[in-house]
Design an enzyme around this catalytic site. Structure first.
Site, short mmCIF file in Angstrom:
data_model
loop_
_atom_site.label_atom_id
_atom_site.label_comp_id
_atom_site.label_asym_id
_atom_site.label_seq_id
_atom_site.Cartn_x
_atom_site.Cartn_y
_atom_site.Cartn_z
N ASP A 52 0.76 -1.29 0.13
CA ASP A 52 -0.09 0.00 0.17
C ASP A 52 1.03 1.25 -0.19
OD1 ASP A 52 -2.87 1.17 0.71
OD2 ASP A 52 -1.41 2.39 1.91
N LYS B 90 -2.56 5.96 -4.37
CA LYS B 90 -3.82 6.71 -4.25
C LYS B 90 -3.37 8.21 -4.88
CE LYS B 90 -3.77 4.61 0.60
NZ LYS B 90 -2.03 4.41 0.90
N HIS C 63 -7.38 9.67 -1.74
CA HIS C 63 -6.71 9.60 -0.56
C HIS C 63 -7.84 10.29 0.66
CE1 HIS C 63 -2.37 9.52 1.03
NE2 HIS C 63 -3.31 9.20 1.89
N1 LIG Z 1 -5.17 6.38 3.60
C1 LIG Z 1 -4.80 7.12 4.43
O1 LIG Z 1 -5.01 8.15 4.55
C2 LIG Z 1 -3.72 6.47 5.50
C3 LIG Z 1 -3.18 7.34 6.25
C4 LIG Z 1 -2.24 6.82 7.10
C5 LIG Z 1 -1.49 5.49 6.66
N2 LIG Z 1 -1.98 4.78 5.76
C6 LIG Z 1 -1.61 3.51 5.19
O2 LIG Z 1 -1.62 2.69 6.16
C7 LIG Z 1 -0.28 2.03 6.56
C8 LIG Z 1 -0.45 1.59 8.04
O3 LIG Z 1 -0.38 2.72 8.90
P1 LIG Z 1 0.93 3.66 9.60
O4 LIG Z 1 2.08 3.48 8.93
O5 LIG Z 1 0.55 4.78 9.74
O6 LIG Z 1 0.93 3.11 11.05
P2 LIG Z 1 0.86 1.60 11.93
O7 LIG Z 1 0.99 0.70 10.77
O8 LIG Z 1 -0.31 1.65 12.80
O9 LIG Z 1 2.13 1.78 12.75
C9 LIG Z 1 3.51 1.87 12.09
C10 LIG Z 1 4.35 2.13 13.31
O10 LIG Z 1 4.32 1.00 14.26
C11 LIG Z 1 5.75 0.52 14.28
N3 LIG Z 1 5.54 -0.99 14.37
C12 LIG Z 1 5.07 -1.72 13.35
N4 LIG Z 1 5.01 -2.90 13.89
C13 LIG Z 1 5.50 -3.05 15.00
C14 LIG Z 1 5.68 -4.28 15.87
N5 LIG Z 1 5.44 -5.43 15.58
N6 LIG Z 1 5.96 -3.77 17.33
C15 LIG Z 1 6.38 -2.47 17.46
N7 LIG Z 1 6.43 -1.53 16.67
C16 LIG Z 1 5.70 -1.89 15.33
C17 LIG Z 1 6.63 1.20 12.89
O11 LIG Z 1 8.09 1.18 13.51
P3 LIG Z 1 9.10 0.52 12.44
O12 LIG Z 1 8.84 0.84 11.01
O13 LIG Z 1 10.34 1.11 13.06
O14 LIG Z 1 8.99 -1.09 12.88
C18 LIG Z 1 5.89 2.29 13.00
O15 LIG Z 1 6.33 3.49 13.53
C19 LIG Z 1 0.55 3.22 6.14
O16 LIG Z 1 1.94 2.78 5.86
C20 LIG Z 1 -0.07 3.38 4.81
O17 LIG Z 1 0.26 2.68 3.88
C21 LIG Z 1 -3.14 5.34 4.99
#
Ligand SMILES: NC(=O)c1ccc[n+]([C@@H]2O[C@H](COP(=O)([O-])OP(=O)(O)OC[C@H]3O[C@@H](n4cnc5c(N)ncnc54)[C@H](OP(=O)(O)O)[C@@H]3O)[C@@H](O)[C@H]2O)c1
Length: 278
Positions: free
Chosen positions: A49, A79, A112
């Site tokens: 993604d 997106k 988005h």
């Molecule tokens: N459509 C939208 O508006 C929108 C907005 C935000 C995000 N997204 C999508 O959703 C995806 C996921 O959301 P996100 O990146 O915001 O946040 P998330 O997946 O909730 O959290 C990511 C954070 O958690 C850490 N992490 C991941 N796995 C872990 C584990 N097993 N133990 C401890 N820490 C862990 C990562 O650090 P490390 O990388 O250092 O491991 C990073 O700091 C995004 O990457 C993006 O593709 C979409």
């Protein structure tokens, strides 16, 4: 229930989409994103993604090419950014994303953020790209029930996916029920609330009970709610650990306990007020 990382849900147009994918928000283009996507694919992830806003589509594309996995075995989402909403600008932005990714079709293209007044015009371009076979499925992000009702009222094609912030502090009960009823697949972004849920005492207690991590409990909770989940990590061990959620099942009592953590609190913007880029 999915039983392994390659299991897929069927979208309302018949296209199959993996229940779990790898997110790459805030992952730098170049080596960082290339390594994280390659680690994901090496460890069995097939869904990635990204977004034009993340400015890492080129690295994602390079990682796909270097992964050795045939393109048709992968599910690639990107997106359309807010500033590109509108009919012609959407068609143009789609070509730019595809060029950067080095692909000749997308699996899923998402709006988005809704913004206020351009998403219907934008959706017409999405429908056109879909009809031309340039993208296998089209959807939206951050659409509330009122946005969906408004869009569906005039759309020819109903969105196949709505990707929204979704985690134990934001359980989106009404939106989830609405999407299920409409046949729109909900997908969770920031499923781990960007790391802010990992020390929650109730989640720690449940994790201990199943001999799993808090992250694994949350991701399993997504799946048991019928929600696609796309955790982000740049660390290979975490990428692997996050996918080890197919060998246990949360009891209905524990599902309810996690539901009970809801605070309607967000890590990101509220869709009704998000105006960046518009
Ligand atoms: N459509 C939208 O508006 C929108 C907005 C935000 C995000 N997204 C999508 O959703 C995806 C996921 O959301 P996100 O990146 O915001 O946040 P998330 O997946 O909730 O959290 C990511 C954070 O958690 C850490 N992490 C991941 N796995 C872990 C584990 N097993 N133990 C401890 N820490 C862990 C990562 O650090 P490390 O990388 O250092 O491991 C990073 O700091 C995004 O990457 C993006 O593709 C979409």
């Amino acid at each position: 229930m999915p039983t392994n990382l390659k299991d897929m849900t069927t979208l309302h147009n018949g296209v199959k989409m993996p229940w779990m994918g790898l997110g790459v928000f805030k992952v730098t283009d170049g080596e960082e994103v290339i390594q994280s996507v390659k680690a994901g694919i090496r460890n069995g992830y097939t869904s990635i993604d990204t977004a034009s806003f993340y400015k890492n589509e080129e690295g994602v594309g390079q990682a796909i090419r270097e992964s050795g996995v045939p393109r048709e075995d992968l599910f690639i989402t990107t997106k359309l950014w807010n500033a590109d909403q509108g009919y012609e600008s959407t068609l143009q932005a789609f070509e730019t994303s595809l060029d950067k990714l080095g692909l000749d079709y997308l699996d899923l293209y998402l709006i988005h953020w809704p913004g206020k007044d351009k998403y219907k015009e934008t959706w017409k371009a999405f429908e056109e790209l879909y009809k031309q076979g340039r993208v296998r499925a089209i959807g939206v992000c951050n659409f509330q029930v009122h946005h969906l009702e408004d869009l569906i009222a005039s759309a020819e094609i109903k969105p196949m996916v709505n990707q929204v912030e979704f985690h134990p502090h934001l359980t989106q009960k009404e939106l989830l029920a609405f999407c299920k009823n409409e046949g729109i697949q909900l997908e969770a972004w920031s499923p781990l609330k960007q790391g802010k849920l990992l020390n929650d005492p109730i989640l720690l207690e449940i994790a201990h009970k199943y001999n799993k991590s808090v992250a694994q409990v949350i991701l399993r909770w997504d799946l048991q709610h019928g929600v696609i989940t796309i955790p982000k990590s740049v660390k290979e061990q975490r990428i692997i650990d996050n996918s080890n959620v197919f060998d246990f099942e949360l009891s209905s009592e524990d599902m309810e306990k996690i539901d009970g953590l809801n605070q309607d609190s967000r890590a990101g913007s509220h869709p009704d007020t998000m105006s960046v880029g518009f």
